[in-house]
Design a protein around this motif. Structure first.
Motif, mmCIF file in Angstrom:
data_model
loop_
_atom_site.group_PDB
_atom_site.id
_atom_site.type_symbol
_atom_site.label_atom_id
_atom_site.label_comp_id
_atom_site.label_asym_id
_atom_site.label_seq_id
_atom_site.Cartn_x
_atom_site.Cartn_y
_atom_site.Cartn_z
ATOM 1 N N ASP A 154 0.802 -1.232 0.000
ATOM 2 C CA ASP A 154 0.000 0.000 0.000
ATOM 3 C C ASP A 154 0.837 1.285 0.000
ATOM 4 O OD1 ASP A 154 1.001 0.147 2.531
ATOM 5 O OD2 ASP A 154 -0.918 -0.046 3.571
ATOM 6 N N ALA A 172 -6.615 6.726 -4.125
ATOM 7 C CA ALA A 172 -8.051 6.543 -4.330
ATOM 8 C C ALA A 172 -8.320 5.894 -5.683
ATOM 9 C CB ALA A 172 -8.757 7.886 -4.254
ATOM 10 N N PRO A 201 -3.086 16.034 -0.174
ATOM 11 C CA PRO A 201 -2.740 17.049 -1.162
ATOM 12 C C PRO A 201 -3.921 17.354 -2.067
ATOM 13 C CG PRO A 201 -1.816 14.915 -1.786
ATOM 14 C CD PRO A 201 -2.515 14.716 -0.477
ATOM 15 N N SER A 231 -5.145 20.172 -5.271
ATOM 16 C CA SER A 231 -4.713 21.219 -6.198
ATOM 17 C C SER A 231 -5.528 22.491 -6.018
ATOM 18 C CB SER A 231 -4.923 20.771 -7.644
ATOM 19 O OG SER A 231 -4.387 19.505 -7.842
ATOM 20 N N THR A 262 -11.122 21.939 -5.454
ATOM 21 C CA THR A 262 -12.228 21.086 -5.875
ATOM 22 C C THR A 262 -11.911 19.683 -5.406
ATOM 23 O OG1 THR A 262 -12.665 22.547 -7.714
ATOM 24 C CG2 THR A 262 -13.568 20.295 -7.850
ATOM 25 N N ARG A 309 -12.777 15.706 -4.403
ATOM 26 C CA ARG A 309 -13.570 14.498 -4.633
ATOM 27 C C ARG A 309 -13.577 13.688 -3.345
ATOM 28 N NH1 ARG A 309 -15.445 11.403 -8.698
ATOM 29 N NH2 ARG A 309 -15.357 9.153 -8.374
ATOM 30 N N LYS A 344 -10.848 9.397 4.102
ATOM 31 C CA LYS A 344 -10.947 9.948 5.454
ATOM 32 C C LYS A 344 -11.107 11.466 5.489
ATOM 33 C CE LYS A 344 -8.517 8.675 9.408
ATOM 34 N NZ LYS A 344 -7.291 8.273 10.110
ATOM 35 N N LEU A 345 -10.112 12.166 4.973
ATOM 36 C CA LEU A 345 -10.153 13.626 5.068
ATOM 37 C C LEU A 345 -11.256 14.204 4.196
ATOM 38 C CD1 LEU A 345 -8.809 16.317 6.069
ATOM 39 C CD2 LEU A 345 -7.900 16.407 3.753
ATOM 40 N N THR A 346 -11.298 13.749 2.953
ATOM 41 C CA THR A 346 -12.238 14.356 2.016
ATOM 42 C C THR A 346 -13.690 14.170 2.483
ATOM 43 O OG1 THR A 346 -11.993 12.384 0.650
ATOM 44 C CG2 THR A 346 -10.707 14.296 0.012
ATOM 45 N N ARG A 398 0.431 11.328 -7.092
ATOM 46 C CA ARG A 398 1.049 10.215 -6.387
ATOM 47 C C ARG A 398 0.587 10.258 -4.949
ATOM 48 N NH1 ARG A 398 2.024 8.528 -10.501
ATOM 49 N NH2 ARG A 398 3.741 7.259 -11.242
HETATM 50 C C1 LIG Z 1 -0.515 16.775 -6.270
HETATM 51 C C2 LIG Z 1 -1.873 16.211 -5.983
HETATM 52 C C3 LIG Z 1 -2.989 16.968 -6.230
HETATM 53 C C4 LIG Z 1 -4.249 16.477 -5.941
HETATM 54 N N1 LIG Z 1 -5.334 17.245 -6.213
HETATM 55 C C5 LIG Z 1 -6.558 16.819 -5.885
HETATM 56 C C6 LIG Z 1 -7.689 17.633 -6.096
HETATM 57 O O1 LIG Z 1 -7.600 18.751 -6.578
HETATM 58 N N2 LIG Z 1 -8.903 17.153 -5.743
HETATM 59 C C7 LIG Z 1 -9.054 15.905 -5.189
HETATM 60 O O2 LIG Z 1 -10.175 15.525 -4.866
HETATM 61 N N3 LIG Z 1 -7.995 15.095 -4.991
HETATM 62 C C8 LIG Z 1 -6.753 15.522 -5.316
HETATM 63 N N4 LIG Z 1 -5.668 14.704 -5.101
HETATM 64 C C9 LIG Z 1 -5.895 13.349 -4.577
HETATM 65 C C10 LIG Z 1 -6.130 13.339 -3.087
HETATM 66 O O3 LIG Z 1 -5.014 13.864 -2.424
HETATM 67 C C11 LIG Z 1 -6.366 11.911 -2.590
HETATM 68 O O4 LIG Z 1 -7.547 11.424 -3.140
HETATM 69 C C12 LIG Z 1 -6.378 11.733 -1.082
HETATM 70 O O5 LIG Z 1 -6.146 10.397 -0.797
HETATM 71 C C13 LIG Z 1 -7.647 12.119 -0.399
HETATM 72 O O6 LIG Z 1 -7.460 11.976 1.006
HETATM 73 P P1 LIG Z 1 -8.471 11.210 1.951
HETATM 74 O O7 LIG Z 1 -7.925 11.297 3.344
HETATM 75 O O8 LIG Z 1 -9.848 11.699 1.776
HETATM 76 O O9 LIG Z 1 -8.406 9.752 1.416
HETATM 77 P P2 LIG Z 1 -7.732 8.483 2.091
HETATM 78 O O10 LIG Z 1 -8.424 8.151 3.360
HETATM 79 O O11 LIG Z 1 -6.295 8.665 2.096
HETATM 80 O O12 LIG Z 1 -8.098 7.346 1.076
HETATM 81 C C14 LIG Z 1 -8.274 7.525 -0.305
HETATM 82 C C15 LIG Z 1 -8.232 6.168 -0.961
HETATM 83 O O13 LIG Z 1 -6.874 5.806 -1.077
HETATM 84 C C16 LIG Z 1 -6.707 4.464 -0.842
HETATM 85 N N5 LIG Z 1 -5.764 4.280 0.254
HETATM 86 C C17 LIG Z 1 -5.250 5.233 1.047
HETATM 87 N N6 LIG Z 1 -4.401 4.697 1.921
HETATM 88 C C18 LIG Z 1 -4.395 3.384 1.695
HETATM 89 C C19 LIG Z 1 -3.712 2.295 2.272
HETATM 90 N N7 LIG Z 1 -2.862 2.461 3.286
HETATM 91 N N8 LIG Z 1 -3.924 1.080 1.766
HETATM 92 C C20 LIG Z 1 -4.760 0.889 0.735
HETATM 93 N N9 LIG Z 1 -5.443 1.883 0.155
HETATM 94 C C21 LIG Z 1 -5.260 3.110 0.632
HETATM 95 C C22 LIG Z 1 -8.061 3.896 -0.578
HETATM 96 O O14 LIG Z 1 -8.511 3.289 -1.778
HETATM 97 C C23 LIG Z 1 -8.929 5.060 -0.241
HETATM 98 O O15 LIG Z 1 -10.225 4.905 -0.747
HETATM 99 C C24 LIG Z 1 -4.398 15.180 -5.399
HETATM 100 C C25 LIG Z 1 -3.281 14.404 -5.158
HETATM 101 C C26 LIG Z 1 -2.025 14.903 -5.448
HETATM 102 C C27 LIG Z 1 -0.827 14.063 -5.189
#
Ligand SMILES: Cc1cc2nc3c(=O)[nH]c(=O)nc-3n(C[C@H](O)[C@H](O)[C@H](O)COP(=O)(O)OP(=O)(O)OC[C@H]3O[C@@H](n4cnc5c(N)ncnc54)[C@H](O)[C@@H]3O)c2cc1C
Ligand code: SF4
Ligand code: SF4
Ligand code: FES
Lengths: 349, 263
Positions: A269, A274, B51, B53, B65, B67, B71-73, B227
């Motif tokens: 992982d 996502a 992260p 954008s 914006t 999606r 967890k955080l989103t 990434r």
């Molecule tokens: C430079 C950059 C710019 C970005 N810009 C945007 C943007 O403008 N808008 C946007 O919506 N998103 C953007 N993203 C993506 C966003 O950062 C990710 O979707 C992020 O994971 C959301 O955080 P979260 O805590 O909600 O999701 P998390 O709780 O981290 O989980 C998201 C998904 O990731 C997977 N995942 C996470 N950790 C694990 C693990 N340990 N094992 C297995 N699967 C795992 C799971 O499938 C989970 O559903 C960007 C990413 C980057 C790198």
């Protein structure tokens, strides 16, 4: 300046040092080793020099002292971020040359990579001083000489453990006062100058060749062998990756923390995102990533040295007996083969 | 002691706009001078960081914006205007806007990939004198995933726009993947120009190859990578590809570099 002193005197000095320093050394944890009846040698605080395990290689490196396995970054109460703190007690660490050189690699990652320093690393690193431990003849999985990390001058004290007394070199002026009563002798530490194991480093000199290295069949062989357990990266003095996450101590109380925990590029992982997106899906690809990080990428980025210091702990810890030294040598053989093929192709045209 | 680069600061949410069922745009109070294509680490205490954008910027505000995927989103989606969002940044290399000026610009974006290019498009929409022609090709999966409807509508007036949906047939939209409509961009007539391609990895890969087939030189193509990131400041190692750290040298890369970032 060198001194000769008894274990008893050294322990008295240790007591004095402990007014200002927490003293860490490789210690024995009986029966906690990888196999039944084996001991685990890892870092812990010591109360007496007799506790220092100086005649065996430690299973784990001292990196956890300045880059803890789990490190709180912020504490949360309601909606405030409160930075975690450390006290001002110094850190005095008994360490081998490879580890002291390895910590310089950690310095590069935490203090030089990117535009700014990592203050959590900085605040512990600034407090750290080293007591160099001589290695004698070294151990069978070491390849520090091949990596050029068998020597160091970055230490405050150096120590040779003899059966009934110790020889200590004091390099750092700040430590002179502790030894003013001791008998002066000539002593400077000796370094290992050859290991039973040698590695040949791959010379990858073009991106075309690097691409071919990515596609080598040899990586696939590890798909069935490597368990992706990350034991190798946990033992490595130079592995610096971590994952940050938040936790709540108690669902009802609105308190918690943001912490970072060691991460391993061998874990599936490590790159998971996502939508099921991820990279390096197979153990072989992940092992290739780790290998190139240690003996190619880091040097390509920072120029002066390879990341791996040849401590051999990854070999010692791998439950599948995968030898990193063997991987490096195989890779070098493959690189030579690829170069030869390329030059034959040119000649044949 | 060095300053704590991991410490986020609270910012007030000014407005929230629902784009789709799973994507909301948050306008946040901030006077920061972010650049087009950069990102922030957004966070909430006890929940986590991610992260995101910058999708637009204006006087005293930034837009993100988001999606809802984890967890955080998910937790951010529960916030209301007036609530605080924690941020640190901006991070990463932006698009080289100055190099784009006074030439033509082709922007090809897919899905959430429209978010990181939106601020660039808005900039040239508002400063038409700084750019010649803008060709904007945007693709979404279906009607329910169309983002930035108001901007898409506005852009038609000043840009050559092609909007497409993977499968649905909807007025004002073509059907099929963006690669299917690439041929409508008059690459052979363009001289001084740049091409931005942002979207899912497969989309960027195929679109770039197709552009090369149309004779676009590699150095005119710009992409933005996503990434997994845990620090955004070059320490955690998650975003590393070869000797490159996406959070530091990216997320925007020239294709000459991007084509050698192998996983
Ligand atoms: C430079 C950059 C710019 C970005 N810009 C945007 C943007 O403008 N808008 C946007 O919506 N998103 C953007 N993203 C993506 C966003 O950062 C990710 O979707 C992020 O994971 C959301 O955080 P979260 O805590 O909600 O999701 P998390 O709780 O981290 O989980 C998201 C998904 O990731 C997977 N995942 C996470 N950790 C694990 C693990 N340990 N094992 C297995 N699967 C795992 C799971 O499938 C989970 O559903 C960007 C990413 C980057 C790198
Ligand atoms: S890769 Fe292995 S031999 Fe090299 S420094 Fe890390 S643990 Fe030691
Ligand atoms: S190489 Fe060995 S120690 Fe490392 S992840 Fe694979 S099985 Fe575990
Ligand atoms: S996100 Fe941590 S090193 Fe790039």
């Amino acid at each position: 300046m060198g001194y000769s002193l008894s274990y008893g005197r050294m322990n008295e000095i240790l007591k004095e040092l402990q007014q200002n320093y927490r003293v860490y050394a490789p210690r024995r944890w009986a029966g906690r080793g990888r196999y039944s009846d084996t001991d685990l040698i890892r870092y812990g605080e010591i109360a007496a020099v007799e506790e220092v395990v100086h005649d065996e290689k430690s299973d784990f490196s001292p990196k956890e002292i300045i880059f803890p396995i789990t490190q709180p970054l912020f504490y949360f109460t309601e909606d405030e971020y409160r930075e975690s703190r450390v006290d001002d007690q110094g850190l005095l660490i008994f360490a081998r040359p490879c580890d002291i050189n390895g910590i310089r690699r950690l310095d590069t990652m935490f203090l030089k990579n990117g535009d700014s320093e990592d203050s959590y690393y900085r605040r512990l690193r600034d407090k750290a001083r080293f007591v160099l431990m001589e290695c004698g003849t070294g151990w069978d999985t070491c390849f520090c000489v091949s990596m050029g990390s068998n020597r160091t001058s970055d230490y405050s004290l150096a120590v040779r453990f003899l059966p009934d007394h110790l020889l200590v070199e004091v390099r750092d002026e700040a430590f002179k006062r502790y030894f003013s009563q001791e008998r002066e002798v000539e002593f400077t530490p000796e370094f290992v100058t050859s290991n039973p194991r040698t590695v040949r480093l791959p010379e990858i000199d073009s991106s075309g060749l690097l691409r071919k290295v990515y596609d080598l069949e040899m990586w696939k062989e590890y798909n069935s062998r490597c368990q992706s357990c990350g034991a190798c990266t946990a033992a490595c003095i130079t592995c610096s990756c971590f994952t940050t996450s938040d936790l709540i101590y108690n669902e009802n109380a609105r308190v918690g923390e943001r912490r970072r925990v060691w991460a391993s590029c061998l874990h599936e992982d490590f790159t998971a995102m996502a939508g099921g997106l991820g990279f390096r899906a197979t153990p072989g690809e992940r092992l290739r990533f780790r290998t190139l990080h240690k003996v190619y990428d880091y040097k390509a980025r920072f120029k002066e040295e390879q990341m791996c210091v040849g401590c051999g702990r990854c070999d010692d810890r791998c439950p599948e007996f995968i030898s990193f030294a063997t991987i490096i040598n195989r890779l070098s053989d493959e690189v030579e083969r690829l170069k030869k093929e390329a030059s034959q192709e040119v000649a044949g045209q | 002691m060095s300053t704590n680069i991991l410490l986020p600061r609270p910012h007030r949410i000014l407005a929230i706009n629902q784009e789709t069922e799973h994507e909301y745009t948050f306008r946040v109070e901030s006077g920061a001078a972010a650049k087009h294509g950069q990102f922030y680490q957004l966070s909430l205490p006890k929940i986590g960081e991610a992260p995101i954008s910058v999708s637009a910027m204006g006087d005293g505000w930034l837009e993100f914006t988001i999606r809802k995927v984890g967890k955080l989103t998910s937790e951010v989606f529960r916030l209301r205007p007036g609530d605080r969002l924690f941020m640190r940044g901006p991070y990463g290399k932006p698009f080289p806007i100055d190099d784009f000026k006074h030439g033509d610009l082709v922007v090809i974006a897919g899905g959430t990939g429209v978010a990181p290019v939106r601020s660039t498009l808005r900039y040239f929409y508002e400063h038409p004198e700084e750019i010649k022609e803008v060709y904007f090709l945007a693709g979404f999966r279906d009607e329910g995933s169309i983002l930035f409807r108001a901007d898409l509508e506005r852009f038609k007036a000043r840009f050559h726009t092609i909007y497409t949906l993977d499968r649905d047939r909807v007025d004002g939209f073509e059907t099929g993947l963006v690669t299917r409509h690439l041929g409508r961009i008059p690459f052979s007539t363009l001289t001084r120009y740049h091409v931005i391609i942002v979207g899912p990895p497969v989309m960027m890969h195929h679109t770039a190859l197709k552009c090369l087939e149309y004779g676009v030189p590699e150095e005119k193509i710009w992409v933005s990578f996503e990434r997994r990131m845990s620090c955004a400041v070059g320490k955690c190692g998650h975003c590393k590809i070869n000797e490159t750290y996406v959070c530091l040298e990216g997320p925007v890369f020239n294709y000459t570099k991007a084509k050698e970032l192998w996983d």
